[in-house]
Design a protein around this motif. Structure first.
Motif, PDB file in Angstrom:
ATOM      1  N   ARG A   1      -0.883  -4.824  -9.339  1.00 18.28           N
ATOM      2  CA  ARG A   1      -0.202  -4.844  -8.042  1.00 18.28           C
ATOM      3  C   ARG A   1       0.739  -6.036  -7.928  1.00 18.28           C
ATOM      4  NH1 ARG A   1      -3.053  -1.997  -3.371  1.00 18.28           N
ATOM      5  NH2 ARG A   1      -4.455  -0.597  -4.450  1.00 18.28           N
ATOM      6  N   LYS A   2       0.409  -7.139  -8.585  1.00 16.15           N
ATOM      7  CA  LYS A   2       1.277  -8.308  -8.545  1.00 16.15           C
ATOM      8  C   LYS A   2       2.538  -8.097  -9.383  1.00 16.15           C
ATOM      9  CE  LYS A   2      -2.404 -11.634  -7.820  1.00 16.15           C
ATOM     10  NZ  LYS A   2      -3.122 -12.804  -8.348  1.00 16.15           N
ATOM     11  N   LEU A   3       2.416  -7.308 -10.419  1.00 18.11           N
ATOM     12  CA  LEU A   3       3.528  -7.059 -11.323  1.00 18.11           C
ATOM     13  C   LEU A   3       4.518  -6.037 -10.749  1.00 18.11           C
ATOM     14  CD1 LEU A   3       4.691  -7.709 -14.096  1.00 18.11           C
ATOM     15  CD2 LEU A   3       3.286  -5.883 -15.018  1.00 18.11           C
TER      16      LEU A   3
ATOM     17  N   PRO B   1       5.903  -5.564  -7.636  1.00 20.17           N
ATOM     18  CA  PRO B   1       7.079  -6.081  -6.893  1.00 20.17           C
ATOM     19  C   PRO B   1       8.097  -6.778  -7.801  1.00 20.17           C
ATOM     20  CG  PRO B   1       5.042  -6.728  -5.797  1.00 20.17           C
ATOM     21  CD  PRO B   1       4.667  -6.102  -7.091  1.00 20.17           C
ATOM     22  N   VAL B   2       7.634  -7.446  -8.829  1.00 18.83           N
ATOM     23  CA  VAL B   2       8.546  -8.114  -9.760  1.00 18.83           C
ATOM     24  C   VAL B   2       9.367  -7.078 -10.510  1.00 18.83           C
ATOM     25  CG1 VAL B   2       8.661  -9.588 -11.802  1.00 18.83           C
ATOM     26  CG2 VAL B   2       7.048 -10.129  -9.973  1.00 18.83           C
TER      27      VAL B   2
END
Length: 134
Positions: A2-4, A6-7
């Motif tokens: 999930r953190k990856l 948006p990037v």
């Protein structure tokens, strides 16, 4: 994961939109303003080659016309500007010239080349001119 996400989305959105810097690209004949200013009607072809270098386009069917062509690609959209300096000869003698080139950019590129690669490049060019090379 999930953190990856948006990037990755941000990278995809900005990759093709032109936010990234694009370096200008110059191609063709690098003509110095001082050299073009020295052109004189009546110069022979060898004198012109020593002054400007070999032409970008030398048509074997029209040997009395030499073209020094250059392009400049700049901006985020990659806009290409083309300039052409055309020299016309009467036999072996320069009769007239017309057109345009990139005098400011050519002078700036020459200074940057000397700064980046050292003054030996300019010295080698001067040696060739004195020896009669191109």
């Amino acid at each position: 994961m999930r953190k990856l996400l948006p990037v990755l989305v941000a990278a995809l959105l900005t990759a093709g939109c032109g936010i990234v810097y694009h370096q200008p690209v110059y191609q063709g004949s690098l003509l110095e303003k001082s050299a073009v200013d020295q052109l004189q009607a009546g110069m022979d072809k060898q004198q012109v080659i020593l002054l400007l270098g070999s032409p970008s386009v030398s048509d074997p069917f029209h040997q009395d016309r030499w073209d020094y062509t250059a392009t400049q690609r700049t901006g985020r959209t990659g806009h290409v500007e083309k300039k052409n300096l055309t020299l016309y000869f009467d036999g072996d003698k320069l009769a007239r010239w017309e057109g345009d080139y990139f005098p400011e950019q050519d002078e700036q590129l020459a200074r940057e080349t000397v700064r980046q690669f050292g003054p030996n490049l300019a010295k080698d060019k001067d040696k060739k001119k004195r020896r009669g090379g191109g």
